[in-house]
Structure formats: structure tokens, C-alpha cells
Design a protein around this motif. Structure first.
Motif, PDB file in Angstrom:
ATOM      1  N   LEU A  41       0.824  -1.191   0.000  1.00  0.00           N
ATOM      2  CA  LEU A  41       0.000   0.000   0.000  1.00  0.00           C
ATOM      3  C   LEU A  41       0.871   1.259   0.000  1.00  0.00           C
ATOM      4  CD1 LEU A  41      -1.270  -2.189   2.363  1.00  0.00           C
ATOM      5  CD2 LEU A  41      -3.251  -0.766   1.854  1.00  0.00           C
ATOM      6  N   ARG A  42       0.238   2.386  -0.318  1.00  0.00           N
ATOM      7  CA  ARG A  42       0.960   3.667  -0.301  1.00  0.00           C
ATOM      8  C   ARG A  42      -0.024   4.794  -0.027  1.00  0.00           C
ATOM      9  NH1 ARG A  42       1.561   6.241  -6.343  1.00  0.00           N
ATOM     10  NH2 ARG A  42       0.008   4.968  -7.429  1.00  0.00           N
ATOM     11  N   GLY A  43       0.533   5.972   0.296  1.00  0.00           N
ATOM     12  CA  GLY A  43      -0.247   7.190   0.409  1.00  0.00           C
ATOM     13  C   GLY A  43      -0.331   7.886  -0.937  1.00  0.00           C
ATOM     14  N   TYR A  44      -1.136   8.936  -1.022  1.00  0.00           N
ATOM     15  CA  TYR A  44      -1.446   9.557  -2.304  1.00  0.00           C
ATOM     16  C   TYR A  44      -0.303  10.378  -2.871  1.00  0.00           C
ATOM     17  CZ  TYR A  44      -6.153   7.968  -1.415  1.00  0.00           C
ATOM     18  OH  TYR A  44      -7.249   7.167  -1.173  1.00  0.00           O
ATOM     19  N   GLU A  45       0.641  10.785  -2.047  1.00  0.00           N
ATOM     20  CA  GLU A  45       1.790  11.527  -2.544  1.00  0.00           C
ATOM     21  C   GLU A  45       2.916  10.611  -2.992  1.00  0.00           C
ATOM     22  OE1 GLU A  45       5.159  14.529  -0.683  1.00  0.00           O
ATOM     23  OE2 GLU A  45       3.130  14.655   0.106  1.00  0.00           O
ATOM     24  N   GLU A  46       2.931   9.395  -2.516  1.00  0.00           N
ATOM     25  CA  GLU A  46       4.072   8.505  -2.716  1.00  0.00           C
ATOM     26  C   GLU A  46       4.100   7.895  -4.112  1.00  0.00           C
ATOM     27  OE1 GLU A  46       4.994   6.868   1.716  1.00  0.00           O
ATOM     28  OE2 GLU A  46       3.132   6.164   0.828  1.00  0.00           O
ATOM     29  N   LEU A  47       5.308   7.743  -4.638  1.00  0.00           N
ATOM     30  CA  LEU A  47       5.517   7.074  -5.917  1.00  0.00           C
ATOM     31  C   LEU A  47       6.031   5.651  -5.741  1.00  0.00           C
ATOM     32  CD1 LEU A  47       7.180   9.994  -7.916  1.00  0.00           C
ATOM     33  CD2 LEU A  47       4.764   9.325  -7.871  1.00  0.00           C
ATOM     34  N   GLU A  48       6.172   5.215  -4.495  1.00  0.00           N
ATOM     35  CA  GLU A  48       6.611   3.860  -4.162  1.00  0.00           C
ATOM     36  C   GLU A  48       5.711   3.327  -3.048  1.00  0.00           C
ATOM     37  OE1 GLU A  48      11.265   5.390  -4.497  1.00  0.00           O
ATOM     38  OE2 GLU A  48      10.586   4.302  -2.719  1.00  0.00           O
ATOM     39  N   TRP A  49       5.569   2.019  -2.973  1.00  0.00           N
ATOM     40  CA  TRP A  49       4.817   1.497  -1.836  1.00  0.00           C
ATOM     41  C   TRP A  49       5.608   1.742  -0.545  1.00  0.00           C
ATOM     42  CZ3 TRP A  49       7.081  -2.238   1.197  1.00  0.00           C
ATOM     43  CH2 TRP A  49       8.054  -3.061   0.616  1.00  0.00           C
ATOM     44  N   SER A  50       4.893   1.958   0.538  1.00  0.00           N
ATOM     45  CA  SER A  50       5.549   2.257   1.812  1.00  0.00           C
ATOM     46  C   SER A  50       5.054   1.390   2.959  1.00  0.00           C
ATOM     47  CB  SER A  50       5.347   3.728   2.174  1.00  0.00           C
ATOM     48  OG  SER A  50       3.967   4.021   2.316  1.00  0.00           O
ATOM     49  N   LEU A  51       3.983   0.650   2.747  1.00  0.00           N
ATOM     50  CA  LEU A  51       3.424  -0.210   3.795  1.00  0.00           C
ATOM     51  C   LEU A  51       3.182  -1.596   3.210  1.00  0.00           C
ATOM     52  CD1 LEU A  51       2.165  -0.721   6.602  1.00  0.00           C
ATOM     53  CD2 LEU A  51       0.005   0.174   5.691  1.00  0.00           C
TER      54      LEU A  51
END
Length: 319
Positions: A41-51
Motif C-alpha cells: 500500500l501507499r499514500g497519495y503523494e508517494e511514488l513507491e509502496w511504503s506499507l
């Protein structure tokens, strides 16, 4: 070592669908991939998954990830781990061809990477936003029984810069906030039984998003997920809301701290006896905050043993 910022966290969860109902369904994280008991998953600003959520027999934290600037930085980190006799190994994951996992001298399972598959930019697709609009991973906070030693090590060996700290009248360090990316912290150490994860935090766009998150939990009749807040920290000046996920992992929704990009930015000292450091508005912090945290895993994916802190005090003096 060229560490740029906090990059990702991998959580072990006991019920993947329940975790997705929380992170994707309530908080609005974007689910980018799901396969064989794993979700990214990721947040809306991210260009990579972070979770990354991984179905597992126990709740735990497998990796605390950091992005580095160049491929050469991974080689430098390998050399660091080898010279200090730290366990390390290379792995790959979806969208990341090389991840260096290292168990640091204090037991924390770190992971470093440079190259990552870039996902489609969705920051301005506001019609697709769900939940309070989680934007990006901001920091980790770690329970440590040796805050002073850990803080010194991360400053001297890994190049983190100190922004704020809590100290008692004897000059003993009880908590520290350290950064690489230029806001208050990518990493914090908090006095307590450890090594454990205290919480991980995601950045929200504004204070109203913090209130919206609380309203979402209320509307879903899941206010038992709210552990603390909404409120404003004295330390960091940030607005916050702390939640517990279905496995008890603590996530902070966080916004409105300040820039620390100047290389000569002076660290701010807080007295351990100053109640404003925890909550500028004055409301009390629940005891669970001082005592509960997530287990960490070794590189062999076994639970790490923890040690009590030699610093003793009333629960409200821990952070």
C-alpha cells in the motif's frame, strides 16, 4: 551513508483482510498489489509502496526501511555492517530489486534500498482520495532501553541529525528525535522496554484531515481504535491522532511540524518535568502509550527478546 529518508515498513498481521479493512477501507491507503498473503500500500503523494502487510501467525514488525541516495551507499552500508559484525543479508521484493537488511547493534531490523519501481502519480487525483487523505510515511518511533547510546550511534555512524530531545535534571537522555529528510524526524528513540516499535507515522495534508480521521472512526463505530488525540505535541509542534490497528500496531496520523534543513539547526531541549512536551494542550496521555509496543523480528524472522530500561520513573515521565 547517504540515507535520504524513511522508506517503508513491513508489518506481520494475523488477519490480512481485517488489516486491509482498516488501512484501505477506513484510512484510505491505496492498495497497489495483493498476492499470496501479502499486500502493498501507499499514500497519495508517494511514488513507491511504503506499507507492506504480510499474513503471519503473530503480529510483529519485520523491517524498518530507509531509502539511500546511490547504489554506492548500499555498498557503504554493507561495509559498515561487515566491519561491525552485524547480521545482514540481501533480499528482493516487489518493485525493489535489492534490499539490504541489517540488524543494528541495538536489535532493530533495518532495511536499506535505492532503486524502486515508480508507481503512477496520483497526488492530484483528488476525486480518488478516500479516508482522511493519507499522503506519505513520515517516521518511526522506537522503544529503547538505552536512548543515549542509540542516539549517539545513529548520529555518529549513520549521519542522523538531532532536532529535539528530552533530558532529566541529571543530564540523562530519555527521548530523542532525529532526521535525514529535513523535518523534525525520520526516527525517534523513546525510553522503555525494547527493542520494540512504539509507532509509525503517516503525514496528512492539514489539521482538518486529522479531525476527519476521527470522524471516520466515529462514523464507523470504531472509536475503540483511537488511543490518543486529536492533539498537538509540544515536541515537534505537530498535530496528531494515534490509532491501534486490528493487531495492536500503533499508527500516528501526523501533520504540521516544521523544517529542520539548516545544517546548523540547534536541537531543542525539553525538561523531563515539562508536561507540555507530550501534549501542548494539556490533556493526559493514556498508560497504554508508555507500555505497549510492537515486537520486532530478527533477520531469521524470530521474535527479538526485549530488555527493561534502567531509567526508572513514573509512567508519565517515560516520554
Amino acid at each position: 551513508m547517504g540515507i535520504v529518508r524513511v522508506g517503508f515498513i513491513e508489518l506481520w498481521v494475523r488477519d490480512l483482510e481485517a488489516s486491509l479493512a482498516f488501512y484501505q477501507g477506513l484510512l484510505g491507503f491505496r492498495l497497489e498489489r495483493q498476492e499470496e498473503g501479502r499486500a502493498y500500500l501507499r499514500g497519495y503523494e508517494e511514488l513507491e509502496w511504503s506499507l507492506k502487510l504480510t499474513q503471519a501467525p503473530r503480529a510483529a514488525v519485520r523491517s524498518l526501511g530507509f531509502k539511500v541516495e546511490k547504489e554506492e551507499d548500499l555498498e557503504a552500508l554493507k561495509a559498515w555492517a561487515s566491519s561491525e559484525g552485524l547480521p545482514f543479508r540481501l533480499e528482493a521484493d516487489w518493485g525493489r530489486v535489492e534490499i539490504l537488511r541489517v540488524q543494528d547493534p541495538f536489535g532493530y531490523p533495518l532495511a536499506f534500498y535505492h532503486r524502486a519501481q515508480k508507481l503512477e502519480r496520483v497526488l492530484q487525483r483528488y476525486h480518488e482520495y478516500r479516508g482522511p487523505g493519507v499522503l506519505r510515511l513520515d517516521h518511526f518511533n522506537l522503544f529503547s532501553p538505552e536512548v543515549g547510546k542509540a542516539t549517539q550511534y545513529y548520529r555518529e555512524r549513520l549521519g542522523f541529525r538531532l532536532t529535539e530531545y528530552t533530558e532529566d535534571e541529571e543530564g540523562r537522555l530519555w527521548a530523542s528525535w532525529l532526521h535525514r529528510k529535513g523535518n523534525v524526524h525520520d526516527l525517534a528513540f523513546t525510553n522503555g522496554e525494547g527493542p520494540r516499535l512504539h509507532h509509525f507515522a503517516y503525514w496528512l495534508p492539514d489539521p482538518m484531515a486529522i479531525l476527519k480521521a476521527a470522524d471516520i472512526l466515529a462514523g464507523a463505530v470504531q472509536t475503540d481504535r483511537i488511543e490518543r488525540g486529536p492533539g498537538r505535541h509540544g515536541i515537534s509542534n505537530a498535530l496528531f491522532l494515534y490509532l491501534k490497528d486490528p493487531d495492536g500496531h500503533r499508527i500516528e496520523l501526523y501533520t504540521s511540524d516544521y523544517l529542520t534543513v539548516d545544517p546548523d539547526h540547534p536541537p531543542l531541549r525539553w525538561s523531563l518535568n515539562d508536561p507540555r512536551r507530550q501534549t501542548l494542550w494539556g490533556h493526559k496521555t493514556p498508560k497504554s502509550w508508555f507500555l505497549e509496543g510492537s515486537l520486532l523480528l530478527s533477520l531469521e524472522d524470530t521474535p527479538l527478546s526485549t530488555r527493561p530500561s534502567p531509567l526508572q520513573g513514573l509512567p508519565e515521565h517515560v516520554i
